[in-house]
Design an enzyme around this catalytic site. Structure first.
Site, PDB file in Angstrom:
ATOM      1  N   HIS A   1       0.863  -1.191   0.000  1.00 46.90           N
ATOM      2  CA  HIS A   1       0.000   0.000   0.000  1.00 46.90           C
ATOM      3  C   HIS A   1       0.888   1.225   0.000  1.00 46.90           C
ATOM      4  O   HIS A   1       1.941   1.229   0.630  1.00 46.90           O
ATOM      5  CB  HIS A   1      -0.893   0.017   1.254  1.00 46.90           C
ATOM      6  CG  HIS A   1      -2.081   0.894   1.103  1.00 46.90           C
ATOM      7  ND1 HIS A   1      -2.014   2.258   1.291  1.00 46.90           N
ATOM      8  CD2 HIS A   1      -3.352   0.618   0.747  1.00 46.90           C
ATOM      9  CE1 HIS A   1      -3.212   2.778   1.073  1.00 46.90           C
ATOM     10  NE2 HIS A   1      -4.045   1.804   0.739  1.00 46.90           N
TER      11      HIS A   1
ATOM     12  N   ASP B   1      -7.857  -5.346  -0.256  1.00 44.22           N
ATOM     13  CA  ASP B   1      -8.318  -6.227  -1.331  1.00 44.22           C
ATOM     14  C   ASP B   1      -8.038  -7.696  -1.096  1.00 44.22           C
ATOM     15  O   ASP B   1      -8.486  -8.545  -1.870  1.00 44.22           O
ATOM     16  CB  ASP B   1      -7.669  -5.797  -2.659  1.00 44.22           C
ATOM     17  CG  ASP B   1      -8.301  -4.527  -3.168  1.00 44.22           C
ATOM     18  OD1 ASP B   1      -7.584  -3.536  -3.381  1.00 44.22           O
ATOM     19  OD2 ASP B   1      -9.539  -4.500  -3.293  1.00 44.22           O
TER      20      ASP B   1
HETATM   21  C1  SDX Z   1      -6.236  -0.094  -3.016  1.00 46.68           C
HETATM   22  O1  SDX Z   1      -4.459   4.428  -2.141  1.00 46.68           O
HETATM   23  C2  SDX Z   1      -5.396   3.827  -1.537  1.00 46.68           C
HETATM   24  O2  SDX Z   1      -5.816   4.184  -0.486  1.00 46.68           O
HETATM   25  C3  SDX Z   1      -5.925   2.589  -2.270  1.00 46.68           C
HETATM   26  C4  SDX Z   1      -6.945   1.778  -1.507  1.00 46.68           C
HETATM   27  C5  SDX Z   1      -8.224   2.544  -1.275  1.00 46.68           C
HETATM   28  O3  SDX Z   1      -8.938   2.221  -0.309  1.00 46.68           O
HETATM   29  O4  SDX Z   1      -8.551   3.384  -2.150  1.00 46.68           O
HETATM   30  O5  SDX Z   1      -6.410   1.367  -0.257  1.00 46.68           O
HETATM   31  C6  SDX Z   1      -7.371   0.536  -2.288  1.00 46.68           C
HETATM   32  O6  SDX Z   1      -5.979   0.275  -4.130  1.00 46.68           O
HETATM   33  C7  SDX Z   1      -5.389  -1.102  -2.279  1.00 46.68           C
HETATM   34  C8  SDX Z   1      -4.195  -1.603  -3.150  1.00 46.68           C
HETATM   35  C9  SDX Z   1      -4.705  -2.676  -4.114  1.00 46.68           C
HETATM   36  N1  SDX Z   1      -3.647  -3.048  -5.070  1.00 46.68           N
HETATM   37  C10 SDX Z   1      -2.938  -4.179  -4.967  1.00 46.68           C
HETATM   38  O7  SDX Z   1      -3.085  -5.006  -4.071  1.00 46.68           O
HETATM   39  C11 SDX Z   1      -1.937  -4.392  -6.108  1.00 46.68           C
HETATM   40  C12 SDX Z   1      -0.597  -4.856  -5.525  1.00 46.68           C
HETATM   41  N2  SDX Z   1      -0.028  -3.763  -4.754  1.00 46.68           N
HETATM   42  C13 SDX Z   1       1.046  -3.009  -5.400  1.00 46.68           C
HETATM   43  O8  SDX Z   1       0.874  -2.818  -6.772  1.00 46.68           O
HETATM   44  C14 SDX Z   1       1.462  -1.787  -4.605  1.00 46.68           C
HETATM   45  O9  SDX Z   1       1.640  -2.184  -3.310  1.00 46.68           O
HETATM   46  C15 SDX Z   1       0.614  -0.544  -4.628  1.00 46.68           C
HETATM   47  C16 SDX Z   1       0.300  -0.083  -5.999  1.00 46.68           C
HETATM   48  C17 SDX Z   1      -0.661  -0.751  -3.886  1.00 46.68           C
HETATM   49  C18 SDX Z   1       1.413   0.550  -3.907  1.00 46.68           C
HETATM   50  O10 SDX Z   1       2.587   0.650  -4.600  1.00 46.68           O
HETATM   51  P1  SDX Z   1       3.674   1.820  -4.337  1.00 46.68           P
HETATM   52  O11 SDX Z   1       3.390   2.556  -3.104  1.00 46.68           O
HETATM   53  O12 SDX Z   1       3.821   2.598  -5.607  1.00 46.68           O
HETATM   54  O13 SDX Z   1       4.948   0.981  -4.033  1.00 46.68           O
HETATM   55  P2  SDX Z   1       6.042   0.650  -5.101  1.00 46.68           P
HETATM   56  O14 SDX Z   1       5.426   0.034  -6.322  1.00 46.68           O
HETATM   57  O15 SDX Z   1       6.890   1.873  -5.263  1.00 46.68           O
HETATM   58  O16 SDX Z   1       6.880  -0.516  -4.391  1.00 46.68           O
HETATM   59  C19 SDX Z   1       7.836  -0.210  -3.387  1.00 46.68           C
HETATM   60  C20 SDX Z   1       8.605  -1.507  -3.222  1.00 46.68           C
HETATM   61  C21 SDX Z   1       9.073  -2.085  -4.555  1.00 46.68           C
HETATM   62  O17 SDX Z   1      10.208  -2.892  -4.280  1.00 46.68           O
HETATM   63  P3  SDX Z   1      11.690  -2.290  -4.662  1.00 46.68           P
HETATM   64  O18 SDX Z   1      11.673  -1.999  -6.157  1.00 46.68           O
HETATM   65  O19 SDX Z   1      11.838  -1.027  -3.819  1.00 46.68           O
HETATM   66  O20 SDX Z   1      12.642  -3.396  -4.282  1.00 46.68           O
HETATM   67  O21 SDX Z   1       7.738  -2.507  -2.669  1.00 46.68           O
HETATM   68  C22 SDX Z   1       7.549  -3.540  -3.630  1.00 46.68           C
HETATM   69  C23 SDX Z   1       7.959  -2.997  -4.979  1.00 46.68           C
HETATM   70  O22 SDX Z   1       8.382  -4.042  -5.825  1.00 46.68           O
HETATM   71  N3  SDX Z   1       6.110  -3.877  -3.631  1.00 46.68           N
HETATM   72  C24 SDX Z   1       5.642  -5.105  -3.836  1.00 46.68           C
HETATM   73  C25 SDX Z   1       4.253  -4.988  -3.733  1.00 46.68           C
HETATM   74  N4  SDX Z   1       3.922  -3.706  -3.492  1.00 46.68           N
HETATM   75  C26 SDX Z   1       5.079  -3.015  -3.431  1.00 46.68           C
HETATM   76  N5  SDX Z   1       6.262  -6.275  -4.079  1.00 46.68           N
HETATM   77  C27 SDX Z   1       5.470  -7.355  -4.251  1.00 46.68           C
HETATM   78  N6  SDX Z   1       4.119  -7.332  -4.176  1.00 46.68           N
HETATM   79  C28 SDX Z   1       3.492  -6.166  -3.911  1.00 46.68           C
HETATM   80  N7  SDX Z   1       2.150  -6.144  -3.819  1.00 46.68           N
END
Ligand code: SDX
Length: 388
Positions: free
Chosen positions: A266, A320
């Protein structure tokens, strides 16, 4: 006259950590896993409130009196039905289309029937809020019926908001416990500060367009798998894993391929999403003891495995992860999980729309230009002579 000097802040991809508004609607503490709607903790609302009462709180800022709530419920009841022209429009939608696309088209179409705008009139605001909250569930359920070639199920006036949606969906009155659990799910998904779809709603609202276009913008944004679309992907992931024994190998493979794990991580929460905790307890109520539903058991093991591997990076289950399991048990088809998220989040979008109008300034951020300058136009002959 001196131009207004604007200080250019440091560029942050995705506006990470950049305040885009001042708001009193909800508050999230990502380090402590706190979510409050108008200052009230989500845990207390989930226990004591209902979705419609929570929507009222979010939109008008206070919990309604009994009289106010009854009047609000009556207005919603009266506006649940949708125009036959919207149903006729839905008949032309391909049955293979995604329900979020159908919802976006139908939400925008509402604007054709209520085209008079009076954004400075509180009665207009209230009417738009009531119509949208009342009709979105009916449109979601109508598309589900019509894509199968059935007539939509008319709303049932003696059922409350949550029960009526399940009735329109499944053509039978839901068990009261199931209806209550679904109402709690709607509360949990109603609002979450400036998330992508709410921000989309705010940007659209800031141009003073109509509220139906605002909601249509937000629906389109919520549909993406990184945002509201994740709940649908989680169930496919649990199915792909297939058994508790396959959980750790699956997680290892995701990590090796740096694949984002749906339902985890998140932008704000760096601990387990407080909504995921409540949804997990709802899932436990529905599944009672472990072993009664293998996907719930796989989910619990999966969450443990991901926490072990990624917890150090602040990656935990989000809203989710468990919602799909609960919806599945309530008889909601998988491709309707995100439309259900939209039904709930409409309350938050409308709250921010109303708040935006109270002190509006059109959104127009700046950029850091990375292109060229002074490039001369190339004739087609010059272009065709480019080295291959
Ligand atoms: C919702 O914003 C809100 O409030 C949203 C929400 C709401 O109520 O409206 O809460 C609802 O959208 C919840 C999120 C649902 N989406 C998912 O579950 C999809 C999977 N999650 C990721 O795509 C991700 O966690 C996000 C998009 C939710 C947040 O991503 P960020 O903040 O942009 O983080 P990032 O992509 O910059 O990642 C930072 C690091 C990375 O690793 P490094 O490159 O630094 O080594 O964390 C890792 C990412 O690879 N990472 C994950 C991950 N999420 C982040 N690695 C594996 N699996 C994941 N889910």
């Amino acid at each position: 006259m001196a131009s207004k000097m604007t200080t250019v802040c440091e560029y942050k991809p995705g506006l990470e950590g950049i305040p885009a508004a001042q708001s009193s609607i909800s508050y999230v503490d990502g380090q402590r896993g706190i979510l409050e709607y108008r200052g009230i903790g989500i845990e207390e609302l989930a226990q004591k409130s209902t979705f419609l009462e929570t929507a009222y709180l979010l939109i008008w800022g206070e919990l309604p009196t009994n009289e106010e709530l009854e009047a609000f419920k009556k207005e919603i009841l009266y506006h649940r039905r949708i125009k036959y022209r919207i149903k006729d429009m839905m008949k032309c939608f391909p049955e293979t289309g995604h329900p979020m696309d159908a919802l976006q088209a139908s939400a925008a179409a509402l604007g054709l029937f209520y085209s008079k705008r009076a954004l400075d009139d509180p009665d207009y605001i209230r009417r738009a809020v009531v119509r949208i909250l009342a009709k979105i569930p009916t449109m979601v359920a109508a598309f589900k019926q019509m894509r199968k070639g059935n007539e939509p199920v008319q709303p049932c006036d003696h059922l409350d908001y949550a029960a009526n949606f399940l009735y329109m969906l499944n053509e039978q009155e839901p068990d009261p416990i199931a209806a209550r659990l679904f109402d709690v799910c709607l509360m949990l998904h109603a609002e979450h500060t400036i998330n992508a779809s709410t921000f989309s709603a705010m940007v659209t609202a800031s141009t003073l367009t109509d509220p139906y276009a605002v909601v249509a913008s937000a629906v389109g944004t919520l549909a993406g798998p990184l945002h509201g679309g994740a709940n649908e992907e989680v169930l496919s992931m649990l199915e792909e894993i297939g058994s508790v024994d396959n959980v750790y190998p699956y997680v290892e493979e995701c990590l090796q391929h740096k694949r984002k794990i749906m339902g985890f991580g998140h932008r704000v929460y760096k601990v387990k999403d407080p909504r995921a905790k409540i949804l997990q307890s709802l899932a436990e109520q529905l599944f009672e003891q472990p072993g009664c539903d293998k996907y719930y058991d796989i989910a619990v093991e999966f969450e443990k495995a991901v926490e072990e591997k990624l917890g150090y990076k602040g990656i935990y289950a989000n809203v989710d992860f468990y919602s799909g399991l609960v919806y599945c048990k309530l008889g909601i088809p998988r491709d309707l999980f995100t439309p259900v998220f939209a039904i709930a989040r409409v309350a938050g979008w409308l709250a921010h729309w109303k708040e935006q109008l109270e002190e509006n300034r059109i959104y127009r951020p700046t950029q850091i230009y990375t292109g060229s300058h002074g490039v001369s136009y190339k004739t087609m002959a010059e272009r065709d002579s480019y080295p291959c």
